[in-house]
Design an enzyme around this catalytic site. Structure first.
Site, mmCIF file in Angstrom:
data_model
loop_
_atom_site.group_PDB
_atom_site.id
_atom_site.type_symbol
_atom_site.label_atom_id
_atom_site.label_comp_id
_atom_site.label_asym_id
_atom_site.label_seq_id
_atom_site.Cartn_x
_atom_site.Cartn_y
_atom_site.Cartn_z
ATOM 1 C CG ASN A 195 -13.026 -7.530 -14.824
ATOM 2 O OD1 ASN A 195 -13.469 -7.966 -14.007
ATOM 3 N ND2 ASN A 195 -13.762 -6.278 -15.574
ATOM 4 C CG HIS A 207 -12.309 -0.933 -14.544
ATOM 5 N ND1 HIS A 207 -11.818 -2.296 -14.302
ATOM 6 C CD2 HIS A 207 -13.793 -1.034 -14.403
ATOM 7 C CE1 HIS A 207 -13.021 -3.151 -13.884
ATOM 8 N NE2 HIS A 207 -14.100 -2.298 -13.967
ATOM 9 C CG ASP A 258 -28.158 8.987 -19.724
ATOM 10 O OD1 ASP A 258 -28.690 8.657 -20.719
ATOM 11 O OD2 ASP A 258 -27.736 8.347 -18.826
ATOM 12 C CE1 TYR A 312 -7.051 -1.213 -0.074
ATOM 13 C CE2 TYR A 312 -5.521 -0.161 -1.706
ATOM 14 C CZ TYR A 312 -5.896 -0.432 -0.284
ATOM 15 O OH TYR A 312 -5.238 0.083 0.705
ATOM 16 C CD GLU A 352 -17.887 -2.827 -20.674
ATOM 17 O OE1 GLU A 352 -16.589 -3.350 -20.625
ATOM 18 O OE2 GLU A 352 -17.792 -1.529 -20.290
ATOM 19 C CD GLU A 366 -8.166 -2.854 -13.494
ATOM 20 O OE1 GLU A 366 -7.272 -3.906 -13.699
ATOM 21 O OE2 GLU A 366 -9.277 -2.908 -13.956
ATOM 22 C CG ASP A 376 -2.089 1.015 1.216
ATOM 23 O OD1 ASP A 376 -2.581 1.178 0.228
ATOM 24 O OD2 ASP A 376 -1.919 1.980 2.131
ATOM 25 C CG ASN A 436 -21.680 -1.069 -8.853
ATOM 26 O OD1 ASN A 436 -21.642 -0.157 -8.486
ATOM 27 N ND2 ASN A 436 -22.498 -1.867 -9.346
ATOM 28 C CB SER A 482 -15.276 -3.773 -16.730
ATOM 29 O OG SER A 482 -16.413 -4.250 -17.675
#
Length: 716
Positions: A501, A451, A344, A661, A403, A463, A296, A454, A430
């Site tokens: 991922n 990234h 949006d 994390y 996505e 990331e 860390d 959630n 992601s």
């Protein structure tokens, strides 16, 4: 001057009183070996100085003492037990000799007084804290226990119950709470701290405070009768087991040590503390948790350096896509004081994003952590809009739409046509390649991945993905912004799935293969949660991620890394997805989700899931727990190794922190590389080879085989 060292000095004041001042050469005071040696030398110098009536101990810095020097622990704890015992016993005796000075001592506490810093204050007879003080014994977070007398002095000062709560949770106290619990004797304004401490010292010397009695109490057995002791320690044991479970030995050892030492004087109790401390230094949990601390520190240091190098200041953020994720990102920006535009294509989506922010704040108000002023200020910092032109003044835009590479490409190009030439554009993808998305832009150098995980407000990791054309100025500015948003940035290079991922989906593939071979998903979840220590087993995690999201991401990974991540025939995840079982988002996945009569969430293994999976899986059979762990963790470890070997992530320490994390990797295991190292590289190679026939995700790289043969380490 009575004594002068590199970390502390002692001077004689008026009227025969003296002052010991900690002022190390670095930015903070720590109890490294040098400081401990100097404390002992200063104590000897004070003993030789005739006529000293009392001593104030204070810091010349904004914090008293932040604790021991953790960077020394790796080398110290690698020594054999006898050597570690000799070190900790000698160090604790330095504190004893200081405590035994033949005059009263008062600690003037400002800022952090943690670990060894707290133990220094406990060795004094009296303590004055200012309103900036934070006092505590956080050693449990490193998998160890106080080693300089904390388990002895604190229970005798504030009672065993309070002391064990301090030590087993590792939570520090502000001055007012420490005063209420008896750990300090006064709390004053910062500008009055030194004068108040001197005043208290003079009163003690004049007999107005019975400092000798206080000192004697710290050196005597605990004042508990048999019934009190039984109640106190049985309650503490139950609390520790409920909160820490079986994977964290440190809090259990603390309770055991204080209990066994209750009837002993200081010297006898300290011997038990020394022995308990040494035993904990040899546990895998301590090695892992200390590794996390050091990793860390590395990640924070890297982030600060990159942020410091940033040439562009980001004053206004924007988020494209106002769903749950977009609303979470907007909230995170706004709550940290960074105004944000949320864009949006329809008002319903904007309402959803604003409601997400409002719900997070509302829950904070219910827990008493957010007041009405903070809620109003945060929501006012979010500007909802349907108009692209509102983004023209944004310094950094985070795209968070569906996505889908085609949709993202169109949106990114639309953004580029509106924002300023030096605005930074990021994608909260992601899995989709940043290099692929960058082809939609005229200026790919100002584009990177950002990234978030959630739920955004809870997950600490972001990331940051560097594309082949991304400039360092862009990376530095995004790192700086991530830090301002209260998140931990880890920079990785582009590849399918990036880091987190990319290593997660082989784990899910191992899970799918295990189900096909007849494993019960509930049994697998139980092993991975209860024995390995994940917060969620793979079936539960897939439900939380979203089975539709998992199925789509598996397609992306298969297309990007077909040699290892080709789609599994009759994948259980795909079977559930085709039946519109999406997980928590629609209340049905591997588990069915609902609420009980009291409105509390429920999770029950779905009979429908069992029925749907029956035609594609072998007859249900029991798998050994270690077999389950190996079949899920080897693929994750192998892919993490490949990410390091390919330069996707810079260091094993950063990879470990990303998984900690971003996925909630069990802290007592320290991360996937620390898990491999704890097992031993040669043993990992041997274990993986046993499962190599299950497919490419189980087959190790030549690099790790070579490292194991040469006896190398990922943390050298």
């Amino acid at each position: 001057m009575i004594y002068t060292g590199k970390s502390l000095s002692v001077s004689l004041l008026d009227d025969g009183f003296a002052e010991l001042v900690f002022d190390a050469e670095g930015s903070v005071n720590k109890f490294d070996r040098q400081t401990v040696t100097e404390l002992d030398e200063a104590t000897q110098a004070l003993l030789k100085e005739s006529g000293v009536k009392g001593l104030v101990v204070r810091s010349a810095k904004s914090a008293f003492i932040v604790g021991a020097d953790i960077t020394e622990f790796t080398g110290l704890f690698a020594m054999d037990e006898a050597e570690v015992l000799n070190w900790v016993a000698n160090t604790s005796q330095v504190f004893d000799r200081f405590e035994d000075l033949p005059f009263p001592t008062v600690a003037a506490i400002n800022g952090f007084a943690l670990g060894g810093g707290c133990e220094m204050t406990l060795a004094c007879d009296l303590r004055v804290a200012d309103t900036t003080a934070s006092i505590g014994l956080p050693e449990v977070k490193l998998g160890i226990m106080p080693g300089f007398g904390g388990t002895v002095r604190l229970p005798r000062l504030i009672g065993a119950d309070n002391a064990l709560e301090w030590m087993t949770t590792g939570k520090d106290r502000k001055g007012a709470k420490a005063l209420a619990e008896g750990a300090v004797d006064a709390v004053v304004a910062p500008e009055s701290l030194r004068d108040s401490a001197l005043s208290m010292l003079k009163d003690a010397a004049d007999g107005k405070f019975k400092w000798e009695a206080r000192r004697a109490q710290k050196k005597a057995p605990l004042q508990l009768n048999k019934n009190e002791a039984m109640m106190s320690f049985s309650t503490a044991q139950a609390m520790v087991f409920a909160q820490a479970g079986k994977h964290y030995p440190a809090p259990h050892k603390m309770v055991e040590t204080v209990q066994k030492a209750a009837g002993l004087d200081r010297d006898g109790a300290l011997k038990l503390e020394n022995a308990g401390f040494v035993a904990l230094t040899k546990t895998d949990a301590a090695q892992a948790q200390i590794g996390i601390f050091l990793a860390d520190q590395l990640v924070r240091s890297k982030g600060k350096k990159q942020a410091k190098a940033a040439t562009k200041e980001v004053k206004l953020n924007a988020v494209l896509g106002a769903g749950i994720m977009g609303g979470g990102i907007a909230y995170q920006s706004a709550v940290k004081g960074m105004p944000v535009i949320m864009k949006d294509i329809n008002t319903e989506a904007l309402d959803l994003g604003l409601n997400e922010a409002a719900n997070i704040l509302g829950k904070g108000m219910q827990r008493g952590k957010v007041d009405a002023k903070t809620m109003a200020k945060t929501l006012n910092a979010i500007t909802p809009t349907l108009d692209y032109n509102t983004l023209k003044d944004a310094d950094l835009v985070i795209e968070a739409v569906v996505e889908n590479p085609k949709v993202k490409g169109i949106v990114l190009k639309e953004v580029e046509d509106v924002v300023a030439d030096d605005a930074i554009i990021c994608s909260n993808t992601s899995t989709i390649s940043i290099n692929q998305l960058a082809k939609s832009l005229d200026k790919p150098e100002r584009f990177c991945g950002m990234h978030f995980f959630n739920p955004v407000h809870r997950m600490p990791l972001v990331e940051i993905i560097r594309g082949e054309n991304t400039s360092e100025d862009t990376i530095n500015a995004v790192v700086a912004t991530t830090l301002r948003m209260g998140k931990t940035p880890i920079v990785v290079n582009d590849c399918p799935g990036f880091l987190v991922n990319r290593v997660l989906f082989p784990y899910f593939a191992g899970f799918s293969k295990l189900l096909i071979d007849g494993a019960d998903f509930v049994a697998v979840d139980k092993v991975m949660e209860k024995q390995f220590g994940w917060p969620m087993g793979p079936a539960y995690l897939m439900d939380v991620v979203g089975i539709d999201t998992g199925d789509h991401a598996a397609d992306v990974m298969a297309a990007g890394i077909p040699e290892r991540m080709a789609r599994i025939g009759d994948d259980p995840v795909t079977v559930l997805y085709k039946e519109k079982r999406l997980g928590q988002k629609n209340g049905k996945g591997f588990y069915n989700y609902g609420k009980d009569k009291r409105g509390k969430p429920t999770k029950v293994a779905a009979e429908e899931a069992y029925s749907l999976l029956a035609p594609i899986t072998a007859d249900t059979k029991d798998f050994d727990a270690q077999d389950i762990i190996a079949r899920l963790m080897i693929p994750m470890a192998n892919e993490a190794i490949r990410c390091l070997e390919e330069g996707i992530v810079g260091t094993a320490a950063e990879a470990d922190m990303a998984l900690l994390y971003g996925l909630g990797f069990p802290p007592f295991r320290g991360g996937v590389f620390r898990w491999i190292e704890t097992m031993g590289l040669a043993n990992f190679v041997e274990l993986a080879d046993k499962y190599a026939s299950l497919g490419p995700i189980y087959q190790i790289s030549d690099g790790v085989r070579k490292m194991a043969a040469e006896g190398k380490s990922y943390f050298a």
